[in-house]
Write an enzyme that holds these catalytic residues in place. Sequence first.
Site, PDB file in Angstrom:
ATOM      1  N   GLU A   1       0.831  -1.202   0.000  1.00 12.08           N
ATOM      2  CA  GLU A   1       0.000   0.000   0.000  1.00 12.08           C
ATOM      3  C   GLU A   1       0.870   1.258   0.000  1.00 12.08           C
ATOM      4  O   GLU A   1       0.503   2.278  -0.589  1.00 12.08           O
ATOM      5  CB  GLU A   1      -0.881   0.021   1.267  1.00 12.08           C
TER       6      GLU A   1
ATOM      7  N   ASP B   1     -12.053  -6.318  -0.033  1.00 15.23           N
ATOM      8  CA  ASP B   1     -12.854  -7.538   0.073  1.00 15.23           C
ATOM      9  C   ASP B   1     -14.192  -7.259   0.750  1.00 15.23           C
ATOM     10  O   ASP B   1     -14.313  -6.366   1.578  1.00 15.23           O
ATOM     11  CB  ASP B   1     -12.082  -8.614   0.858  1.00 15.23           C
TER      12      ASP B   1
ATOM     13  N   LYS C   1     -14.075  -2.575   7.790  1.00 14.58           N
ATOM     14  CA  LYS C   1     -13.398  -3.383   8.822  1.00 14.58           C
ATOM     15  C   LYS C   1     -11.910  -3.434   8.504  1.00 14.58           C
ATOM     16  O   LYS C   1     -11.525  -3.797   7.394  1.00 14.58           O
ATOM     17  CB  LYS C   1     -14.006  -4.790   8.791  1.00 14.58           C
ATOM     18  N   ASP C   2     -11.100  -3.040   9.483  1.00 15.97           N
ATOM     19  CA  ASP C   2      -9.653  -3.107   9.255  1.00 15.97           C
ATOM     20  C   ASP C   2      -8.934  -3.608  10.496  1.00 15.97           C
ATOM     21  O   ASP C   2      -9.573  -4.108  11.427  1.00 15.97           O
ATOM     22  CB  ASP C   2      -9.109  -1.726   8.805  1.00 15.97           C
ATOM     23  N   MET C   3      -7.612  -3.452  10.511  1.00 13.53           N
ATOM     24  CA  MET C   3      -6.820  -3.973  11.621  1.00 13.53           C
ATOM     25  C   MET C   3      -5.972  -2.893  12.306  1.00 13.53           C
ATOM     26  O   MET C   3      -5.110  -3.224  13.119  1.00 13.53           O
ATOM     27  CB  MET C   3      -5.905  -5.116  11.116  1.00 13.53           C
ATOM     28  N   GLU C   4      -6.192  -1.620  11.966  1.00 17.49           N
ATOM     29  CA  GLU C   4      -5.364  -0.554  12.546  1.00 17.49           C
ATOM     30  C   GLU C   4      -6.132   0.685  13.002  1.00 17.49           C
ATOM     31  O   GLU C   4      -5.722   1.356  13.967  1.00 17.49           O
ATOM     32  CB  GLU C   4      -4.283  -0.080  11.538  1.00 17.49           C
TER      33      GLU C   4
ATOM     34  N   THR D   1      -6.044  -0.561   3.170  1.00 14.00           N
ATOM     35  CA  THR D   1      -7.137  -1.349   2.616  1.00 14.00           C
ATOM     36  C   THR D   1      -8.032  -1.801   3.755  1.00 14.00           C
ATOM     37  O   THR D   1      -7.650  -1.759   4.925  1.00 14.00           O
ATOM     38  CB  THR D   1      -6.594  -2.565   1.857  1.00 14.00           C
TER      39      THR D   1
END
Length: 262
Positions: free
Chosen positions: A33, A220, A194-197, A111
């Site tokens: 990214e 996705d 929805k992400d992770m950070e 993303t």
Amino acid sequence: MARHGDRSEDAVVSQPQDRPISTIVIIIAMQTEALPLVNKLQLTEDLEPVFPKGVPWVRYHGAYKDLNINLIWPGKDLALGVDSVGTVSASLVTYASIEALKPDLIINAGTAGAFKAKGAAVGDVFVASDCAFHDRRIPIPVFDMYGVGLRQASSTPNLVNELNLKVGKLSTGDSLDMSPQDEASIIANDATIKDMEGAAVAYVADLLKVPAIFVKAVTDIVDGEKPTAEEFLQNLATVTAALDQAVTQVIDFINGKCLSEL
Ligand code: SAH
């Protein structure tokens, strides 16, 4: 809105809302990214690291128009060689970047998964209105709210209108997949993306009173037919191009403006 060591003095002297944004920190979790944006903005890798010796965190920086841009990538895990994704690395680099660089604004770009039930499609670029966690379940009064950790992003009505970006709530957790418990929390968070950070960056930015915005491109569809990991990898390259284009437009829009004009 104090940003330097002497908070009382800052509160009197500087009114960051009323002067053009000058220093920006962009936090991006994955190399795929980050690198296209590094090239596009012609940033160079830091030769005199501002971070502690030995950490994998990488700073790319440069002048772009009237802005001093710093793109921070948490780098590859020192033991395993994969991108240091997730909330732990994201909070650490956000903290270290704010301490070292005193930015006027943080942009967390990356993303994300998204929900078609909420009107999202692969390739959409969202600006998050707020961020919360979906995997910190603490079923004790008040701790439950602490776990969710809801925080509002800096308000950017003109930016989202001008650039025609979608707006939605972001839910963050440390897993790429989604357990039934996570799903229930994501629904409770009313999240579209929805992400992770994101919520981790929001936590640190709020702690240190630095405005933050979240630009997330959809790789996705979480409530679709395809397995997340497969769909994510399939779309990563093309969606990254959309992300980089959007982030460049966001930076172009920010250039010369005060926070209150965004
Ligand atoms: N398999 C990937 C792992 C990346 S983890 C690899 O090859 O490296 C996923 C990254 O993309 C995280 O930074 C996260 O913020 C984001 N992301 C994309 N889709 C996601 C989803 N459905 N759920 C959570 N995070 C997602």
